[in-house]
Structure formats: C-alpha cells, structure tokens
Motif scaffolding. Structure first.
Motif, PDB file in Angstrom:
ATOM      1  N   GLY A  47       0.796  -1.221   0.000  1.00  0.00           N
ATOM      2  CA  GLY A  47       0.000   0.000   0.000  1.00  0.00           C
ATOM      3  C   GLY A  47       0.833   1.277   0.000  1.00  0.00           C
ATOM      4  N   GLY A  49       2.678   2.455   2.301  1.00  0.00           N
ATOM      5  CA  GLY A  49       3.993   2.266   2.908  1.00  0.00           C
ATOM      6  C   GLY A  49       5.037   1.835   1.906  1.00  0.00           C
ATOM      7  N   ARG A  68       5.417  -7.459   9.315  1.00  0.00           N
ATOM      8  CA  ARG A  68       5.187  -8.703  10.060  1.00  0.00           C
ATOM      9  C   ARG A  68       5.430  -9.928   9.204  1.00  0.00           C
ATOM     10  N   CYS A  93       8.702  -7.213  12.293  1.00  0.00           N
ATOM     11  CA  CYS A  93       8.059  -6.466  13.381  1.00  0.00           C
ATOM     12  C   CYS A  93       6.549  -6.597  13.246  1.00  0.00           C
ATOM     13  N   ALA A  96       1.215  -5.939  16.344  1.00  0.00           N
ATOM     14  CA  ALA A  96       0.153  -6.482  17.185  1.00  0.00           C
ATOM     15  C   ALA A  96       0.707  -7.353  18.301  1.00  0.00           C
ATOM     16  N   ASN A 117       3.670   4.103   9.506  1.00  0.00           N
ATOM     17  CA  ASN A 117       2.678   3.968   8.434  1.00  0.00           C
ATOM     18  C   ASN A 117       1.718   2.791   8.612  1.00  0.00           C
ATOM     19  N   ALA A 118       2.179   1.691   9.195  1.00  0.00           N
ATOM     20  CA  ALA A 118       1.346   0.473   9.242  1.00  0.00           C
ATOM     21  C   ALA A 118       0.007   0.778   9.909  1.00  0.00           C
ATOM     22  N   GLY A 119      -1.038   0.141   9.411  1.00  0.00           N
ATOM     23  CA  GLY A 119      -2.346   0.376  10.027  1.00  0.00           C
ATOM     24  C   GLY A 119      -3.338  -0.705   9.651  1.00  0.00           C
ATOM     25  N   VAL A 120      -4.316  -0.891  10.542  1.00  0.00           N
ATOM     26  CA  VAL A 120      -5.420  -1.812  10.256  1.00  0.00           C
ATOM     27  C   VAL A 120      -6.742  -1.084  10.469  1.00  0.00           C
ATOM     28  N   LEU A 165       1.092   8.398  10.566  1.00  0.00           N
ATOM     29  CA  LEU A 165      -0.006   8.405   9.597  1.00  0.00           C
ATOM     30  C   LEU A 165      -1.321   8.485  10.353  1.00  0.00           C
ATOM     31  N   TYR A 192     -11.291   2.350  14.069  1.00  0.00           N
ATOM     32  CA  TYR A 192     -10.208   2.849  13.214  1.00  0.00           C
ATOM     33  C   TYR A 192     -10.095   4.379  13.334  1.00  0.00           C
ATOM     34  N   HIS A 219      -2.016  13.059   6.703  1.00  0.00           N
ATOM     35  CA  HIS A 219      -3.224  12.420   6.143  1.00  0.00           C
ATOM     36  C   HIS A 219      -2.923  12.160   4.676  1.00  0.00           C
ATOM     37  N   GLY A 226      -4.994  -1.433   0.182  1.00  0.00           N
ATOM     38  CA  GLY A 226      -5.601  -2.634   0.748  1.00  0.00           C
ATOM     39  C   GLY A 226      -6.463  -2.346   1.969  1.00  0.00           C
ATOM     40  N   LEU A 227      -6.490  -1.089   2.421  1.00  0.00           N
ATOM     41  CA  LEU A 227      -7.122  -0.799   3.713  1.00  0.00           C
ATOM     42  C   LEU A 227      -8.649  -0.926   3.678  1.00  0.00           C
TER      43      LEU A 227
HETATM   44  N1  NAP Z   1      -6.055   4.088   2.458  1.00  0.00           N
HETATM   45  C1  NAP Z   1      -6.566   5.209   2.902  1.00  0.00           C
HETATM   46  O1  NAP Z   1      -7.523   5.763   2.308  1.00  0.00           O
HETATM   47  C2  NAP Z   1      -6.018   5.863   4.138  1.00  0.00           C
HETATM   48  C3  NAP Z   1      -6.604   7.064   4.582  1.00  0.00           C
HETATM   49  C4  NAP Z   1      -6.092   7.676   5.725  1.00  0.00           C
HETATM   50  C5  NAP Z   1      -5.032   7.088   6.394  1.00  0.00           C
HETATM   51  N2  NAP Z   1      -4.495   5.925   5.945  1.00  0.00           N
HETATM   52  C6  NAP Z   1      -3.388   5.334   6.705  1.00  0.00           C
HETATM   53  O2  NAP Z   1      -2.318   5.017   5.848  1.00  0.00           O
HETATM   54  C7  NAP Z   1      -1.553   3.951   6.415  1.00  0.00           C
HETATM   55  C8  NAP Z   1      -1.246   2.922   5.353  1.00  0.00           C
HETATM   56  O3  NAP Z   1      -2.473   2.316   4.967  1.00  0.00           O
HETATM   57  P1  NAP Z   1      -2.740   1.717   3.514  1.00  0.00           P
HETATM   58  O4  NAP Z   1      -3.882   2.465   2.962  1.00  0.00           O
HETATM   59  O5  NAP Z   1      -1.499   1.616   2.734  1.00  0.00           O
HETATM   60  O6  NAP Z   1      -3.271   0.275   3.926  1.00  0.00           O
HETATM   61  P2  NAP Z   1      -2.809  -1.200   3.486  1.00  0.00           P
HETATM   62  O7  NAP Z   1      -2.637  -1.264   2.003  1.00  0.00           O
HETATM   63  O8  NAP Z   1      -3.807  -2.107   4.118  1.00  0.00           O
HETATM   64  O9  NAP Z   1      -1.388  -1.359   4.177  1.00  0.00           O
HETATM   65  C9  NAP Z   1      -1.305  -1.485   5.565  1.00  0.00           C
HETATM   66  C10 NAP Z   1       0.093  -1.917   5.933  1.00  0.00           C
HETATM   67  O10 NAP Z   1       0.146  -2.059   7.355  1.00  0.00           O
HETATM   68  C11 NAP Z   1       0.705  -3.335   7.633  1.00  0.00           C
HETATM   69  N3  NAP Z   1       0.276  -3.887   8.904  1.00  0.00           N
HETATM   70  C12 NAP Z   1      -1.000  -4.150   9.308  1.00  0.00           C
HETATM   71  N4  NAP Z   1      -0.982  -4.722  10.524  1.00  0.00           N
HETATM   72  C13 NAP Z   1       0.311  -4.835  10.891  1.00  0.00           C
HETATM   73  C14 NAP Z   1       0.987  -5.359  12.026  1.00  0.00           C
HETATM   74  N5  NAP Z   1       0.303  -5.937  13.039  1.00  0.00           N
HETATM   75  N6  NAP Z   1       2.329  -5.302  12.080  1.00  0.00           N
HETATM   76  C15 NAP Z   1       3.040  -4.759  11.062  1.00  0.00           C
HETATM   77  N7  NAP Z   1       2.457  -4.261   9.946  1.00  0.00           N
HETATM   78  C16 NAP Z   1       1.112  -4.294   9.866  1.00  0.00           C
HETATM   79  C17 NAP Z   1       0.248  -4.222   6.483  1.00  0.00           C
HETATM   80  O11 NAP Z   1       1.032  -5.391   6.441  1.00  0.00           O
HETATM   81  P3  NAP Z   1       0.435  -6.797   5.869  1.00  0.00           P
HETATM   82  O12 NAP Z   1       0.679  -6.748   4.389  1.00  0.00           O
HETATM   83  O13 NAP Z   1       1.238  -7.826   6.565  1.00  0.00           O
HETATM   84  O14 NAP Z   1      -1.021  -6.832   6.210  1.00  0.00           O
HETATM   85  C18 NAP Z   1       0.467  -3.272   5.318  1.00  0.00           C
HETATM   86  O15 NAP Z   1       1.823  -3.243   4.947  1.00  0.00           O
HETATM   87  C19 NAP Z   1      -2.377   3.421   7.590  1.00  0.00           C
HETATM   88  O16 NAP Z   1      -1.864   3.913   8.797  1.00  0.00           O
HETATM   89  C20 NAP Z   1      -3.752   4.000   7.340  1.00  0.00           C
HETATM   90  O17 NAP Z   1      -4.486   4.182   8.526  1.00  0.00           O
HETATM   91  C21 NAP Z   1      -4.971   5.292   4.825  1.00  0.00           C
END
Ligand code: NAP
Length: 306
Positions: A47, A49, A68, A93, A96, A117-120, A165, A192, A219, A226-227
């Motif tokens: 994503g 990151g 992870r 790392c 969780a 950056n990581a988030g769920v 993030l 979230y 932001h 993938g979020l």
């Molecule tokens: N997408 C949006 O519209 C949006 C909007 C505002 C803020 N954000 C923020 O942007 C950041 C990145 O999100 P994204 O949109 O790129 O989402 P994403 O595609 O779901 O990527 C999330 C990343 O976090 C990792 N992660 C999740 N749980 C973890 C754990 N327990 N330990 C280590 N890594 C973990 C995932 O690893 P795995 O591959 O192993 O799951 C993945 O690399 C997040 O903090 C999110 O809150 C996103």
C-alpha cells in the motif's frame, strides 16, 4: 505549502475536502535529497507504505521496511532496490505483539526518518496478541511501543523526523481510548477513526517531551490501497487516489527541508486546527501516551501477555 484553518467544528467540510476532486486538489510537494540518511517505514511492504519506502529510496535514503511478513517485505524491496543504490533491508516487526516490537527495536539501526505507516481498519472485533482492541493496539499502542523502544536504544537521531499516519476521518469522533468494544463493520470503522485520532495525538504528545526530534502527522488522502477493500474498482479508482499519490504527504514530512513539524493533509495542506478540534486536545494526547505506557509496562499488560 498552503495552510488551512478549519472554518467550523462541523466534520462535513473536512470530509468533503477529503473526497471532492481529490486527484486534482492535491498539494504540491518538493522533497529534498536524502543521500546518506536512514529511514524506517512500518508496513512498508504494501500500500502507501511500499510507495513511501520506494520514494525515500529514490531520494537516496537507506531504507528499512518494518513488517510482520518477512517474505512480503523482501518482495517489496525487490521492486525498488538497485544493485548500485542505497541499502534496503527488512526488519521483522508485528505491531500487534509487543514482544515482536521489542525484538525489532533490539535489531534496529539509528534512523533519521521514521514513518509510522502500518495500520489496520478492522471489519469485525479483533484483538492483538496481548489482548488489546486491534485498531488501537496496532495503530497507536504498537507504534508507541516501537517509538519508546527506539528512543530508549538511541535509535532515533537528534533532529530526526518521525511521521505518524493519521486519517482525517478522525474528525467524526471525539476520543481514543484502549477499552473500545464493538461489533461489526461500522464499529470497526469507529475503532479505526478513534485510532487515527490517537495517532494524531501522539505527534503532540511526543513533541512536548522530545523537542529535539521533529514530529509530523500526515493524512495521505482517501487511497485505493488494501485498507478499505469494499466497492467496485471503477468507482474506487474514480474517487480514490493511487498509493503513489497517497505517499506524497509522508514523503513531504520525511524529506521536504522547508516543511516545519505539522499535521499535513493531502488536499488542505498544513492544518491549523481550531481549539475545539478533537485533534488539538493536547491534554488528552499527553494522557493517552501516559496510558499507553501504563498498558505496556504495568501489571495489566504483564497479565495479558501471560
Ligand atoms: N487508504 C486510505 O484511504 C487511508 C486514509 C487515511 C489514512 N491511511 C493510513 O495510511 C496507512 C497505510 O495504509 P494503507 O492504505 O497503505 O493500507 P494497506 O494497504 O492495508 O497497508 C497497511 C500496511 O500495514 C501493515 N500492517 C497491518 N498490521 C500490521 C501489524 N500488526 N504489524 C506490522 N504491519 C502491519 C500491512 O502489512 P500486511 O501486508 O502484513 O497486512 C500493510 O503493509 C495506515 O496507517 C492507514 O491508517 C490510509
């Protein structure tokens, strides 16, 4: 870089700014070269990151991906590493699991840039290894554990930039606590959103106690990552921006020399938060950081950790 002062406490203008013509309204960024600097990006395997990690690498930084799943991390690195380029590495790392975070910190280097950056965004109630609600446990508590462990080991250089993030969706809620319980997807989104308020608060809380480090919150926009997987792809690609564009605010916070510590929004620029904005509540921010440390160090955590 433009600055936006929120005109009212209403969340609607902010939510509107998050979606309306998002691709066209994005801020311009001017990142500087990062030759010789070391950067750590959590969740850098996918994503936003992965784009952030690759972009920092393009700018000349040695990049470590904290993730992870080691094989996913290696696959991500292979997408941007050049044989004559800077170093690129994976640091196992799982945010969780506080024990995994401790072990990651013990293998860490000294970083000039850290991107939290990581988030769920859970779709149903889930808990971390130590029994904390997962959005809070990963997005806030896991990153607090990592930050404190890195600080404790001197792994964050003086003058380093640390980017949290957040997500502007936090404007729809007022609090972030460790004891939020819910059922179903709507509850998951609330959990979230609460965690993203907590992430924004952590920028304030750490800035107050570690003034030699430059603390940012970013932001990224509403990003086709993938979020949030719901909805047809044609609509997602119309409303949402790409992960490359989603990395812009993180990269600006990490690498733009003339950008002072701030909360940076992908369409509104530097946010000048009203005093009644939940994100501006510094007392709650400090209290949450203290609470996180109690959870990480206190008897409850030890009991939960078994
Ligand atoms: N997408 C949006 O519209 C949006 C909007 C505002 C803020 N954000 C923020 O942007 C950041 C990145 O999100 P994204 O949109 O790129 O989402 P994403 O595609 O779901 O990527 C999330 C990343 O976090 C990792 N992660 C999740 N749980 C973890 C754990 N327990 N330990 C280590 N890594 C973990 C995932 O690893 P795995 O591959 O192993 O799951 C993945 O690399 C997040 O903090 C999110 O809150 C996103």
């Amino acid at each position: 870089m433009k600055t936006t002062t929120q005109p009212s406490r209403s969340s609607l203008p902010r939510l509107w700014a998050c979606l309306w013509r998002q691709p066209r309204n994005q801020i311009e960024i001017e990142p500087d070269r990062l030759d010789g600097k070391r950067a750590l990006v959590t969740g850098g395997n996918g994503g936003i990151g992965r784009e952030t990690a690759g972009w920092l690498y393009e700018l000349g930084a040695h990049v470590t991906i904290a993730c992870r799943n080691e094989s996913k991390g290696r696959a991500a690195i292979e997408q941007f590493r050049r044989h004559d380029g800077p170093e690129a590495a994976v640091l196992p790392c799982d945010l969780a699991d506080v024990h995994s975070v401790e072990s990651a910190a013990s293998n860490a280097q000294r970083y000039d840039i850290v991107v939290h950056n990581a988030g769920v965004a859970p779709t149903s109630y889930a808990e971390t290894k130590q029994g904390f609600e997962s959005a809070f446990g990963v997005n806030v508590l896991g990153h607090v554990a990592l930050t404190d462990a890195l600080l404790h080991r001197g792994c964050i250089a003086d003058g380093a930039r640390v980017v949290w993030l957040t997500g502007d969706i936090y404007i729809t809620i007022d609090d972030c606590t460790s004891d939020y319980r819910y059922r179903g997807a709507v509850g998951g989104w609330r959990a979230y959103s609460r965690s993203k308020l907590g992430s924004l608060w952590m920028r304030h809380a750490y800035a107050a106690e570690q003034p030699d480090i430059r603390w940012y919150a970013a932001h990224p926009g509403v990003v086709n990552s993938g979020l949030a997987k719901g909805g047809p792809q044609w609509l997602r690609s119309r409303l949402m921006i790409s992960t490359r564009d989603g990395a812009r605010t993180s990269v600006a916070c990490a690498a733009q020399a003339n950008l002072q510590p701030c909360y940076l929004h992908n369409t509104l620029g530097i946010m000048d938060l009203r005093s009644d904005d939940p994100g501006a509540n510094r007392e709650r921010a400090t209290a949450l950081l203290e609470h996180c440390r109690t959870l990480l160090a206190g008897p409850e955590s030890r009991r939960l950790a078994g």
